[in-house]
Design an enzyme around this catalytic site. Structure first.
Site, PDB file in Angstrom:
ATOM      1  N   TYR A 145       0.844  -1.192   0.000  1.00 16.13           N
ATOM      2  CA  TYR A 145       0.000   0.000   0.000  1.00 16.13           C
ATOM      3  C   TYR A 145       0.884   1.249   0.000  1.00 16.13           C
ATOM      4  CZ  TYR A 145      -3.558  -3.375   1.539  1.00 16.13           C
ATOM      5  OH  TYR A 145      -4.388  -4.460   1.647  1.00 16.13           O
ATOM      6  N   GLY A 171     -18.206  -4.043  -0.279  1.00 17.70           N
ATOM      7  CA  GLY A 171     -18.144  -4.037  -1.736  1.00 17.70           C
ATOM      8  C   GLY A 171     -17.375  -2.853  -2.291  1.00 17.70           C
ATOM      9  N   PRO A 223     -15.854  -5.730   2.953  1.00 17.53           N
ATOM     10  CA  PRO A 223     -17.191  -6.185   3.339  1.00 17.53           C
ATOM     11  C   PRO A 223     -18.296  -5.257   2.849  1.00 17.53           C
ATOM     12  CG  PRO A 223     -16.111  -5.163   5.213  1.00 17.53           C
ATOM     13  CD  PRO A 223     -15.082  -5.251   4.118  1.00 17.53           C
ATOM     14  N   GLY A 244     -17.172   0.026  -1.112  1.00 17.70           N
ATOM     15  CA  GLY A 244     -17.972   1.236  -0.967  1.00 17.70           C
ATOM     16  C   GLY A 244     -19.303   1.198  -1.678  1.00 17.70           C
TER      17      GLY A 244
END
Length: 345
Positions: A64, A212, A210, A214
């Site tokens: 990241y 999707g 979890p 957003g």
């Protein structure tokens, strides 16, 4: 700064002794992939607010940024905060622009040393292989991680986007504490093989995306708010040919949420929480308001009928588009060669 709306319980993740908050915080979007990096002081304040609210399980990766998210967390965890949190990071995807996956022992060790330095810690609580190197037997990769456990540099070992058979082979070398996988109302391909394998072996389940990415929070209008640098612009489910059908899924979820008196994101997270006491979702956010809303999902209770209704909102045939663009690695292509094929250098 307002407090999160409900207290956050603790949970056992896996069978080796790791205890975490029942909901974690995915930190990727603070630094990478979802638009430009967010202001560092704001993100440090969010991390501190999370800890004060009872969310102590933080998820990052050396990929990241690359590296910048680990550096950010390292700054946020200075000053006596480290003892209060469970820190998870990942290795395996090269940061040289090629995005190659590596699982050979030398790479594993060098990656771990780099993460320890950037995070400013002596030991990583949970160290995941971010993606599986299909050129290296999984036993070889886990063997090196086992050495790092013995040296006190990591406490627990995890895998991400690994198949059931890969998980079983890895677990035979050293206990796997957690498997991170994409799991939500509209991403359920892990339920046939991977979830049962984890439960058979006593491995904790960490659900990323979890919400999707957003979409289960705001539906199709999410697309209009994405910056040109946002990687979601290339994801199949957000493409014009798929978005109209997928928007209907959100509308159905939103209708149930309205009836329940909660937000669609709280409902989507509650669905994940109701999958079992061995499941920890790690929704990401960069806003304290959204963080508080996500924690509020812990107070949303669903009946079996409501669970079934939610699942019917996103039946497999209704979801249009793959989870990832085709070039991405997932558990579907995570098989590695047999150990007998490996010739150490």
């Amino acid at each position: 700064m307002t407090a999160a709306p409900v207290s956050v319980p603790r949970m056992k993740l896996g069978s080796q002794g790791l205890e975490v908050s029942a909901q974690g915080l995915g930190c990727m979007g603070m630094s990478a992939f979802y638009g430009p990096p967010k202001p560092e002081p704001d993100m440090i304040a969010l991390v501190h607010h999370a800890i004060a609210s009872g969310v102590t399980f933080f998820d990052t990766s050396d990929f990241y940024g690359p590296h910048t998210n680990e550096l950010l967390l390292g700054k946020a965890l200075q000053g006596g905060v480290r003892e209060k949190v469970q820190l998870a990071t990942k290795f395996g995807i090269s940061s040289d622009g090629k995005r190659e996956v590596h699982g050979d022992p030398a790479y594993v060790r060098a990656a771990c040393e780099g993460s320890l330095k950037r995070l400013g810690v002596d030991c990583i609580d949970l160290y995941y292989q971010h993606r599986i190197d299909t050129r290296v037997p999984i036993e070889v990769t886990i063997g090196e991680l086992k050495k790092l456990v013995g040296e006190g540099k990591i406490k627990y070992i995890g895998l991400s986007e690994a198949s059931g058979s890969t998980i079983r082979r890895a677990h035979a070398v050293h206990p796997i504490t957690a498997v991170q996988l994409e799991w939500s109302i509209w991403s359920r391909d892990v339920e046939e093989d991977i979830i049962p394998a984890c439960r058979e072996l006593g491995i904790g389940i960490v659900a990323y995306s979890p919400l999707g990415r957003g979409f289960l929070s705001s539906g199709a209008k999410l697309i209009d708010s994405l910056s040109e640098q946002d990687s979601r612009k290339i994801f199949p489910r957000f493409q014009p040919e798929n978005i109209e059908k997928n928007a209907q899924i959100f509308e159905r979820v939103n209708a149930v949420a309205t009836r329940k008196g909660c937000t669609p994101s709280q409902l989507a997270l509650a669905w994940v929480h109701h999958q079992g006491s061995d499941v920890c979702p790690i929704p990401g956010t960069t806003k304290i308001e959204n963080f508080n809303q996500n924690v509020g999902s812990l107070s949303v209770k669903l009946t079996p009928d409501e669970m079934a209704e939610l699942e019917s909102c996103a039946a497999a045939g209704d979801v249009q588009g793959d989870r990832y663009p085709r070039m991405a690695n997932t558990w579907k292509d995570s098989e590695t060669p047999p150990l007998s094929s490996w010739k150490s250098e």
